[in-house]
Enzyme design. Structure first.
Site, short mmCIF file in Angstrom:
data_model
loop_
_atom_site.label_atom_id
_atom_site.label_comp_id
_atom_site.label_asym_id
_atom_site.label_seq_id
_atom_site.Cartn_x
_atom_site.Cartn_y
_atom_site.Cartn_z
N ASN A 9 0.86 -1.19 0.00
CA ASN A 9 0.00 0.00 0.00
C ASN A 9 0.89 1.24 0.00
OD1 ASN A 9 -1.88 2.00 0.45
ND2 ASN A 9 -2.27 1.45 2.59
N TRP A 10 0.94 1.90 -1.12
CA TRP A 10 1.82 3.06 -1.23
C TRP A 10 1.27 4.31 -0.56
CZ3 TRP A 10 3.63 3.19 -7.08
CH2 TRP A 10 4.42 2.06 -7.33
N LYS A 11 0.00 4.31 -0.25
CA LYS A 11 -0.65 5.50 0.32
C LYS A 11 -0.42 6.71 -0.61
CE LYS A 11 0.16 3.47 4.80
NZ LYS A 11 0.14 3.65 6.24
N HIS A 95 -9.73 1.24 5.56
CA HIS A 95 -8.41 1.51 6.14
C HIS A 95 -8.55 2.53 7.27
CE1 HIS A 95 -4.23 2.66 6.58
NE2 HIS A 95 -3.90 1.58 5.88
N GLU A 97 -6.77 4.94 8.17
CA GLU A 97 -6.50 6.33 7.80
C GLU A 97 -7.72 6.96 7.14
OE1 GLU A 97 -2.88 5.70 5.58
OE2 GLU A 97 -1.81 5.23 7.44
N GLU A 167 -5.49 -4.79 11.03
CA GLU A 167 -4.47 -3.73 11.09
C GLU A 167 -4.64 -2.94 12.39
OE1 GLU A 167 -2.60 -2.65 7.19
OE2 GLU A 167 -4.38 -1.42 7.31
N GLY A 173 2.30 2.41 10.76
CA GLY A 173 3.22 3.53 10.60
C GLY A 173 4.01 3.89 11.85
N SER A 213 3.30 -2.00 10.28
CA SER A 213 4.76 -1.97 10.43
C SER A 213 5.43 -3.31 10.11
CB SER A 213 5.15 -1.49 11.83
OG SER A 213 4.75 -0.16 12.02
N GLY A 234 2.72 -1.22 4.32
CA GLY A 234 2.72 0.18 3.95
C GLY A 234 4.13 0.66 3.66
C1 PEP Z 1 -1.00 0.28 6.15
O1 PEP Z 1 -1.17 1.48 6.11
O2 PEP Z 1 -1.85 -0.49 5.67
C2 PEP Z 1 0.21 -0.23 6.78
C3 PEP Z 1 0.23 -1.47 7.13
O3 PEP Z 1 1.23 0.68 6.96
P1 PEP Z 1 2.67 0.40 7.64
O4 PEP Z 1 3.18 -0.92 7.09
O5 PEP Z 1 3.50 1.54 7.23
O6 PEP Z 1 2.45 0.32 9.10
#
Ligand code: PEP
Length: 251
Positions: A9-11, A95, A97, A167, A173, A213, A234
């Protein structure tokens, strides 16, 4: 046997020029799509470029969101049909976010899941508790509430297009990956909940991903858990080397 799945997931990161170089690195590993699903969720602007680059590679594309209507006068929104047109077979929905910064309620997430199902997209439906909720012993209650509302009124055919991503908000993050045991406990709970509501076939066939993470150092031990079928990655997906290391850690 559930097919493993790794999603990047590049966001809101990466330009079209970055995408071009990134995908060249991933294509070297595309033979691994014989053994697992590799899915990339770039920004909308990079979708069509990636679609053309991944042709016949087995790598799949996901959108990071869709609008909550099928189409029409909604300036700035992207429809499920548009995602398919741009080469997507998956979409991320729910998600944290989106819930946190764009006020997406469970009801909105449910509406989007229903639209995505009806348009033939595979859905990665994200659920997760905050740190306060975990510390107050409310993890299972929060997960169950998000699942129940998000999947309300969906039938078994629609549900067959679903994967669930656990998640924990406190892990996204932050650099703090959930331990394999912490993740496994919640995944088991999700599977048991699915069995109770939708039956054994749903529970045994639906893939449950962990996200939060994930790094090359933590991916293998997470994937070794019996109820973790995949990873949603992410930050570590932005560097193609790290993303490939995560994929390769499974073998
Ligand atoms: C995400 O946003 O779906 C995610 C898992 O981010 P990260 O790996 O950066 O925690």
């Amino acid at each position: 046997m559930r097919r493993p799945i790794i999603v990047g997931n590049w966001k809101m990161n990466m330009l079209i020029s970055d995408a071009d170089e990134w995908i060249a690195g991933l294509l070297k590993n595309s033979y691994l799509t014989e053994a697992l699903d590799i899915v990339v969720a770039p920004a909308f602007t990079s979708l069509a470029v990636l679609r053309d680059r991944i042709e016949k590679s087995g790598i799949k594309l996901a959108g990071q969101n869709i609008g909550q209507e099928i189409g029409g006068s909604l300036t700035g929104e992207i429809s499920a049909t548009m995602l398919k047109d741009a080469g997507c077979s998956y979409v991320l929905l729910g998600h944290s976010e989106r819930r946190q910064y764009f006020a997406e309620t469970d009801e909105i997430v449910n509406k989007k899941i229903s639209i995505a199902c009806n348009q033939g997209l595979n859905i990665i439906f994200c659920v997760g508790e905050s740190l306060v909720e975990r510390n107050n012993g409310r993890t299972n209650e929060i997960i169950e509430a998000q699942l129940s509302s998000g999947l309300a009124n969906l039938n078994l055919i629609q549900l067959s297009q679903l994967a669930i991503a656990y998640e924990p908000v406190w892990a996204i993050g932050t650099g703090h990956t959930a331990t394999p045991d912490q993740a496994q406990d919640v995944h088991l709970y999700i599977r048991a909940w699915g069995k109770k509501l939708f039956g054994t076939n749903f529970a045994e066939s639906t893939r449950v991903l962990y996200g939060g993470s994930v790094k090359p150092e933590t991916s293998k031990s997470l994937m070794n858990q019996s109820d973790i079928d995949g990873l949603l990655v992410g930050k570590a997906s932005l560097k193609i080397r790290e993303f490939c290391d995560i994929i390769n850690s499974l073998f």
